[in-house]
Design a protein around this motif. Sequence first.
Motif, short mmCIF file in Angstrom:
data_model
loop_
_atom_site.label_atom_id
_atom_site.label_comp_id
_atom_site.label_asym_id
_atom_site.label_seq_id
_atom_site.Cartn_x
_atom_site.Cartn_y
_atom_site.Cartn_z
N VAL A 1 0.36 -1.30 -0.14
CA VAL A 1 0.36 -0.15 0.03
C VAL A 1 0.88 1.22 -0.31
CG1 VAL A 1 -1.73 0.99 1.30
CG2 VAL A 1 -1.82 -1.42 1.16
N ARG A 2 2.38 1.42 0.68
CA ARG A 2 2.98 2.46 0.51
C ARG A 2 3.45 2.41 -0.78
NH1 ARG A 2 6.43 3.33 6.57
NH2 ARG A 2 4.49 2.68 8.20
N LEU A 3 3.85 1.50 -1.41
CA LEU A 3 3.75 1.69 -2.50
C LEU A 3 3.55 2.44 -3.11
CD1 LEU A 3 6.58 -1.78 -2.81
CD2 LEU A 3 7.54 0.70 -2.72
N LYS A 4 2.45 1.89 -3.28
CA LYS A 4 1.36 2.56 -3.95
C LYS A 4 0.65 3.99 -4.23
CE LYS A 4 0.22 -0.93 -7.16
NZ LYS A 4 0.70 -0.46 -9.15
N GLU A 5 0.33 4.66 -2.47
CA GLU A 5 0.15 5.70 -2.46
C GLU A 5 1.79 6.31 -2.61
OE1 GLU A 5 -0.76 6.30 1.30
OE2 GLU A 5 -2.49 4.78 1.43
N ALA A 6 2.58 5.91 -3.06
CA ALA A 6 3.25 7.17 -3.89
C ALA A 6 3.54 6.80 -5.06
CB ALA A 6 4.82 5.83 -3.51
N GLY A 7 3.05 6.15 -6.06
CA GLY A 7 2.39 5.79 -7.60
C GLY A 7 3.91 5.02 -7.55
N LEU A 8 4.48 4.66 -7.34
CA LEU A 8 5.23 3.51 -7.60
C LEU A 8 5.26 2.79 -8.53
CD1 LEU A 8 8.26 3.74 -4.59
CD2 LEU A 8 7.88 4.91 -6.30
N ASN A 9 6.18 2.12 -9.57
CA ASN A 9 5.14 1.02 -10.61
C ASN A 9 6.05 -0.04 -9.82
OD1 ASN A 9 4.18 -0.15 -12.43
ND2 ASN A 9 5.92 -0.24 -13.55
N ILE A 10 5.65 -1.47 -9.75
CA ILE A 10 5.88 -2.60 -9.20
C ILE A 10 5.98 -3.80 -10.21
CG2 ILE A 10 6.03 -4.84 -7.81
CD1 ILE A 10 3.95 -3.13 -5.75
N THR A 11 7.51 -4.69 -10.80
CA THR A 11 7.52 -4.83 -12.11
C THR A 11 7.74 -5.76 -12.16
OG1 THR A 11 10.27 -4.65 -12.16
CG2 THR A 11 7.93 -3.14 -13.70
N ARG A 12 7.85 -7.52 -12.17
CA ARG A 12 7.95 -8.36 -12.17
C ARG A 12 8.13 -9.11 -13.38
NH1 ARG A 12 2.70 -8.50 -9.11
NH2 ARG A 12 3.08 -8.98 -7.23
N PRO A 13 9.37 -10.19 -12.86
CA PRO A 13 10.16 -11.10 -14.51
C PRO A 13 9.25 -11.28 -15.48
CG PRO A 13 10.48 -11.58 -12.14
CD PRO A 13 9.63 -11.14 -11.64
N PRO A 14 9.34 -10.94 -16.80
CA PRO A 14 8.32 -11.53 -17.75
C PRO A 14 9.05 -12.71 -18.49
CG PRO A 14 9.91 -9.95 -18.70
CD PRO A 14 10.40 -10.01 -16.82
N ASN A 15 7.85 -13.27 -19.43
CA ASN A 15 7.90 -14.03 -19.79
C ASN A 15 9.24 -15.53 -19.11
OD1 ASN A 15 6.48 -13.07 -21.40
ND2 ASN A 15 8.37 -12.34 -22.30
N LEU A 16 9.34 -16.46 -18.14
CA LEU A 16 9.67 -17.13 -17.44
C LEU A 16 8.41 -18.75 -17.58
CD1 LEU A 16 11.67 -14.74 -16.22
CD2 LEU A 16 11.63 -16.54 -13.78
N LEU A 17 9.53 -19.16 -18.02
CA LEU A 17 8.49 -20.64 -18.09
C LEU A 17 8.91 -22.09 -16.77
CD1 LEU A 17 9.50 -21.36 -21.87
CD2 LEU A 17 7.35 -19.25 -21.05
N THR A 18 9.39 -21.90 -16.30
CA THR A 18 9.76 -22.29 -15.04
C THR A 18 8.27 -22.47 -14.24
OG1 THR A 18 11.49 -20.85 -14.11
CG2 THR A 18 12.35 -22.35 -15.56
N GLY A 19 8.05 -21.46 -14.08
CA GLY A 19 6.59 -21.71 -13.57
C GLY A 19 6.67 -21.45 -12.44
N ILE A 20 5.39 -22.22 -11.39
CA ILE A 20 5.41 -22.54 -9.86
C ILE A 20 6.53 -23.68 -9.56
CG2 ILE A 20 4.12 -22.88 -7.76
CD1 ILE A 20 1.64 -21.89 -9.23
N GLN A 21 7.18 -24.73 -10.03
CA GLN A 21 7.90 -25.86 -9.33
C GLN A 21 9.19 -25.53 -9.82
OE1 GLN A 21 5.87 -27.98 -7.79
NE2 GLN A 21 4.15 -26.84 -8.11
N GLY A 22 9.58 -24.23 -10.56
CA GLY A 22 10.79 -24.92 -11.18
C GLY A 22 11.63 -23.54 -11.16
N THR A 23 10.62 -22.32 -10.37
CA THR A 23 11.53 -20.86 -10.60
C THR A 23 12.17 -20.81 -8.95
OG1 THR A 23 9.91 -20.50 -11.58
CG2 THR A 23 10.88 -18.59 -11.02
#
Length: 314
Positions: A202-224
Amino acid sequence: MKVLLTSFKFKYIFTCIFITFIISCLISIAPISIEECKCNNIDKIDLHEQNVNRVASKHHKHHLAILVPFRDRFEELLMFAPHMKKFLDKQDIDYHIFILNQIDRYRFNRASLINVGFLEIKQDFDYIAMHDIDLLPMNDELQYFYPENGPLHISSPELHPRYHYPTFIGGILLINRKHFLQVNGMSNKYWGWGLEDDEFYVRLKEAGLNITRPPNLLTGIQGTFKHNHNRNHRKRDMVKCFNQREVTRKRDRQTGLHNVSYKIENSINATIASTPMTILNISLMCDEFITPWCQCDTNNVTKDKKTNDKKIKR
């Protein structure tokens, strides 16, 4: 005739030696040509050094502090240290691991430990990784590079072995020094397990900061990632006492980086499996008027309801 020939050869040799000596003297007093030679050599050396420095600064312009909140998790630390060294050395980044060891009598406070770690390292490091000790990255495409434009959530809900709600930012989160200061760090009210990262979201969102995440990873929940936490061996401190449940469901506007209270008992430079690290032994202080639940006894415990609502009220 032989005498004349011998005399001529002697004079000829002597004349050659004399001429050679004169030429050497003239060369030795010719400063312009010598200086030109020296300048050219210096230019070449400087250009080479500039190229070396340029390459080095490309990879080591930023300095990463990996902040690991810690208490009684030595088995996990023995797995964490060599794994992270092997994983991060491939990325050629400048990093150092800090184990934030809480040694006081209060309940575990992950967010306050991260605040303390940041305050202790902020002069020498320009970004941090808030890193759980039981979560090991397995996919080499998870890059711990400097998050210039906003926080980078490495362990996204699409990849984390256990937590999958959209606003989840726990596990491993990278944030630069400027942005962590901008949101006043994390709340200090979260004694025990859970919700401190949701309040931070919530703090990050209120400050207008954009949260990014790793794109296009194929290993999924089991292998990352590899999740080393054993719920039966290490039960989470989910007790709620006094008015803890009510208060920790709201956005905290009282506490943060500016008023975390602590003492560094000592700092230890250690090496585990060839992995250098610094252990900060930290005693947190608790204002029991604001957060009486930093200690709980059976008389003040309330039964916690199971809920899927991860939202913090603003």
